[in-house]
Design an enzyme around this catalytic site. Structure first.
Site, PDB file in Angstrom:
ATOM      1  N   THR A 160       0.839  -1.196   0.000  1.00 30.39           N
ATOM      2  CA  THR A 160       0.000   0.000   0.000  1.00 30.39           C
ATOM      3  C   THR A 160       0.877   1.249   0.000  1.00 30.39           C
ATOM      4  O   THR A 160       1.955   1.232   0.567  1.00 30.39           O
ATOM      5  CB  THR A 160      -0.865  -0.018   1.281  1.00 30.39           C
ATOM      6  OG1 THR A 160      -1.718  -1.151   1.225  1.00 30.39           O
ATOM      7  CG2 THR A 160      -1.700   1.242   1.423  1.00 30.39           C
ATOM      8  N   ARG A 207     -13.703  -8.209  -0.486  1.00 26.52           N
ATOM      9  CA  ARG A 207     -13.107  -7.740   0.764  1.00 26.52           C
ATOM     10  C   ARG A 207     -12.662  -6.285   0.656  1.00 26.52           C
ATOM     11  O   ARG A 207     -12.044  -5.876  -0.327  1.00 26.52           O
ATOM     12  CB  ARG A 207     -11.916  -8.639   1.121  1.00 26.52           C
ATOM     13  CG  ARG A 207     -11.137  -8.189   2.356  1.00 26.52           C
ATOM     14  CD  ARG A 207      -9.845  -7.474   1.987  1.00 26.52           C
ATOM     15  NE  ARG A 207      -9.018  -7.240   3.159  1.00 26.52           N
ATOM     16  CZ  ARG A 207      -7.936  -6.459   3.156  1.00 26.52           C
ATOM     17  NH1 ARG A 207      -7.574  -5.845   2.058  1.00 26.52           N
ATOM     18  NH2 ARG A 207      -7.230  -6.289   4.253  1.00 26.52           N
ATOM     19  N   VAL A 208     -12.978  -5.483   1.662  1.00 28.21           N
ATOM     20  CA  VAL A 208     -12.513  -4.109   1.736  1.00 28.21           C
ATOM     21  C   VAL A 208     -11.621  -3.986   2.961  1.00 28.21           C
ATOM     22  O   VAL A 208     -12.012  -4.404   4.054  1.00 28.21           O
ATOM     23  CB  VAL A 208     -13.690  -3.114   1.826  1.00 28.21           C
ATOM     24  CG1 VAL A 208     -13.185  -1.690   2.028  1.00 28.21           C
ATOM     25  CG2 VAL A 208     -14.550  -3.191   0.576  1.00 28.21           C
ATOM     26  N   GLY A 209     -10.432  -3.447   2.776  1.00 25.88           N
ATOM     27  CA  GLY A 209      -9.502  -3.273   3.888  1.00 25.88           C
ATOM     28  C   GLY A 209      -9.618  -1.899   4.515  1.00 25.88           C
ATOM     29  O   GLY A 209     -10.623  -1.213   4.352  1.00 25.88           O
ATOM     30  N   ASP A 210      -8.574  -1.472   5.208  1.00 27.05           N
ATOM     31  CA  ASP A 210      -8.641  -0.222   5.958  1.00 27.05           C
ATOM     32  C   ASP A 210      -8.394   1.016   5.103  1.00 27.05           C
ATOM     33  O   ASP A 210      -8.834   2.109   5.469  1.00 27.05           O
ATOM     34  CB  ASP A 210      -7.629  -0.237   7.104  1.00 27.05           C
ATOM     35  CG  ASP A 210      -6.197  -0.320   6.586  1.00 27.05           C
ATOM     36  OD1 ASP A 210      -5.953  -1.113   5.658  1.00 27.05           O
ATOM     37  OD2 ASP A 210      -5.331   0.405   7.101  1.00 27.05           O
ATOM     38  N   THR A 240      -0.555   1.324   6.566  1.00 23.89           N
ATOM     39  CA  THR A 240      -0.328   0.144   5.731  1.00 23.89           C
ATOM     40  C   THR A 240      -0.161  -1.067   6.634  1.00 23.89           C
ATOM     41  O   THR A 240       0.473  -0.971   7.674  1.00 23.89           O
ATOM     42  CB  THR A 240       0.920   0.322   4.833  1.00 23.89           C
ATOM     43  OG1 THR A 240       1.162  -0.921   4.147  1.00 23.89           O
ATOM     44  CG2 THR A 240       2.157   0.668   5.639  1.00 23.89           C
ATOM     45  N   GLY A 241      -0.778  -2.192   6.250  1.00 20.34           N
ATOM     46  CA  GLY A 241      -0.651  -3.392   7.086  1.00 20.34           C
ATOM     47  C   GLY A 241      -1.844  -4.300   6.945  1.00 20.34           C
ATOM     48  O   GLY A 241      -2.571  -4.234   5.949  1.00 20.34           O
ATOM     49  N   THR A 242      -2.056  -5.170   7.926  1.00 20.49           N
ATOM     50  CA  THR A 242      -3.194  -6.080   7.910  1.00 20.49           C
ATOM     51  C   THR A 242      -4.444  -5.265   8.220  1.00 20.49           C
ATOM     52  O   THR A 242      -4.780  -5.022   9.375  1.00 20.49           O
ATOM     53  CB  THR A 242      -3.013  -7.182   8.962  1.00 20.49           C
ATOM     54  OG1 THR A 242      -2.540  -6.598  10.176  1.00 20.49           O
ATOM     55  CG2 THR A 242      -2.013  -8.222   8.505  1.00 20.49           C
ATOM     56  N   GLY A 243      -5.140  -4.866   7.161  1.00 21.71           N
ATOM     57  CA  GLY A 243      -6.195  -3.873   7.248  1.00 21.71           C
ATOM     58  C   GLY A 243      -7.276  -4.146   8.273  1.00 21.71           C
ATOM     59  O   GLY A 243      -7.810  -3.225   8.888  1.00 21.71           O
TER      60      GLY A 243
END
Lengths: 351, 351
Positions: free
Chosen positions: B218, B246-249, B269-272
């Site tokens: 990201t 799927r929608v992340g952060d 950025t990361g595991t959303g």
């Protein structure tokens, strides 16, 4: 004719009073400070005393009472707050009175597209879905996302594919149809056409047009169970005549829905865009956790001051870790109910 | 052959050093406290010193330098923080090195689906898109959502319909293709197949599988302009092999992206999923506003303590209203760069 209507109205009111008197068979006076409880909403907006017909008010009161008592019963029997809010929301989703599940508003395409979110204050786990078209009870799919997937949020066909894999029956769009919402949408389209004829107004500014009777029929529930765990859940059909795959605050963790055992559980209803920009639900929690505010103070600050200043409309229901509730709104009305503690009375209000 | 590679590696490193030395032609020593500046990231994850090849490192450093200097130039010339973060993100989206725009990872369907969000700290206006497949620069569409619609968030085909109405050219999916991402996706699918053969592992638990070289590519940027206005922007292709819409952060205001002139601007950025549950970006702001923390303290608490405790990986870049920055991460590396104040040097780092 008028006599018949007056009679049915009185019957409605009496049944509401009987229903509203207690969630349990025997209500007690002077109950101790509640160690568990539930608060719910059925949407906020420009609800006027003049335009609210007695039989319609009776219907709303009866359904909100049924829903809040269902959740309260789960809690009183030692169930979890997650179970309580899910059971409550399912009743409101199944009712055509509210803009969630059956009776959802129509999009600009003439479809019904649903959003929902659920959050567990103990684990901070959450599940959210947006833009689903074939799910009878979106809140239960949101819970499956929370419990059976690695994800928090799924949208559109992907969310429905997940639902199918989880064994949820996909239903046809016609299930969501109600004549009332259809007629309302037709009127909105007519207004849109009229305005498109006027120069200087772009069609993209005419979305989410609810007309003069602007009301947000989103439903929500927050609960504290006997184990001290908080949960929040919200479900909606979004804004009428919405376009462009618009997602509102309901399925956004921290905007329309939030629960945290350290502070409170919150569910919102209103002009979703403002709730997203203000992170309304998480902001209330943060004001409590970092600012030392009570729930009452925090919720009041965010809804009556911040939301109003930014130009947003709506309200929230919230319950804190001590079983205290707050239900501020900056619109003329918000359908809401609560039932707190052992053998609680259900309290329903709109203005 | 080896000599040629060593030679090109040295050329790369020398060019990076030249590029990194300054965003302006003449760098000054002992510049006063910065009154404007920009910080960016190109993803966090399990980046090891051993596996990072010199020529690859040089390429990343060169592109991050180009991006941060582009944003810095906008600010130095008196431009807005919104213009600065958009211009910066567009460069990173156009580069195949990062998981945003060109070079986005592949979903389980073999498609590229992009998310982006931008927020203006002065007005708290925000725009977000999720799951778009035919937009070259998602961050610019997010900005159009913010400025040209009533909505904050649009998803999927609806968002692309809005883009079309706004005159944005829709491009074919093949534009996003890179051999490297394709090969990586093939390896992920192979691992998935292997694991599906093992009993007790459900396929829905195998999503977002990046394998041993787990890295979140990201991209994000935060900026403070000379007028004292903050802005944040984030863009991503999401997690490799993602399913179910799927929608992340990244496109969630308050989770992966947030800006507020009272406090700071944040891009994550990361595991959303963990960033959503913790409302990472808004939580940092709230700790500053209500808890009296500095940006350094607030960002450290949320990333190093809360995120780590919950089991999430990643990091953020943030800048506060005084031009101070924080770039905490709990992974082994995070690609990042900043340039603060008049005639600033670009500083690039990974570990």
């Amino acid at each position: 004719m008028k006599d018949t209507r007056t009679f049915s109205c009185w019957i409605g009111l009496i049944s509401v009073i009987l229903l509203a008197s207690s969630c349990s068979r025997e209500a007690k006076i002077d109950t101790p400070r509640p160690t568990f409880g539930i608060a719910i909403h059925g949407g906020a907006g420009a609800i006027s005393r003049q335009s609210l017909k007695p039989e319609r008010e009776a219907a709303f009161r009866a359904k909100l009472t049924e829903a809040v008592c269902t959740g309260h019963r789960v809690l009183q029997n030692g169930g979890t707050s997650i179970d309580a809010v899910e059971a409550t929301i399912r009743i409101l989703e199944d009712s055509p009175l509210f803009n969630a599940g059956k009776g959802a508003v129509f999009t600009s395409e003439g479809t019904n597209e649903l959003d929902a979110c659920i959050m567990d204050g103990r684990t901070l786990k959450a599940g959210a879905i947006a833009g689903v078209k074939h799910i009878k009870n979106p809140i239960s799919l949101a819970r499956l996302v929370m419990e059976k997937s690695r994800h928090v949020m799924m949208v559109g066909e992907g969310a429905e594919k997940f639902a199918f894999e989880q064994g949820i029956e996909l239903i046809e769009q016609k299930y969501f149809f109600t004549q009332e919402r259809w007629d309302s949408w037709q009127r909105a389209r007519e207004r849109e056409k009229q305005r498109e004829k006027r120069p200087g107004t772009s069609s993209s500014l005419l979305e989410d047009d609810l007309g003069p009777d602007r009301k947000f029929g989103t439903v929500g529930a927050v609960a504290l169970d006997k184990a001290g765990n908080l949960a929040a859940a919200t479900s909606t059909g979004g804004t009428q005549n919405k376009r462009f795959g618009r997602v509102g605050d309901c399925p956004i963790v921290g905007a329309g829905t939030y629960a945290n055992n350290r502070t409170c559980a919150v569910s919102a209803t209103g002009t979703g865009e403002y709730f997203i920009r203000l992170n309304v639900a998480h902001d209330i929690s943060a004001l409590m956790e970092y600012g030392g505010s009570t729930l009452e103070q925090a919720a009041g600050t965010v809804i009556r001051e911040k939301l109003t200043k930014l130009g947003g409309d709506g309200g929230i229901v919230a319950i804190d870790k001590n079983g205290l509730i707050a239900t501020p709104f900056n619109t003329s009305g918000m359908w809401r109910a609560h039932a707190l503690g052992q053998d609680a009375k259900a309290v329903v209000a709109v203005f």
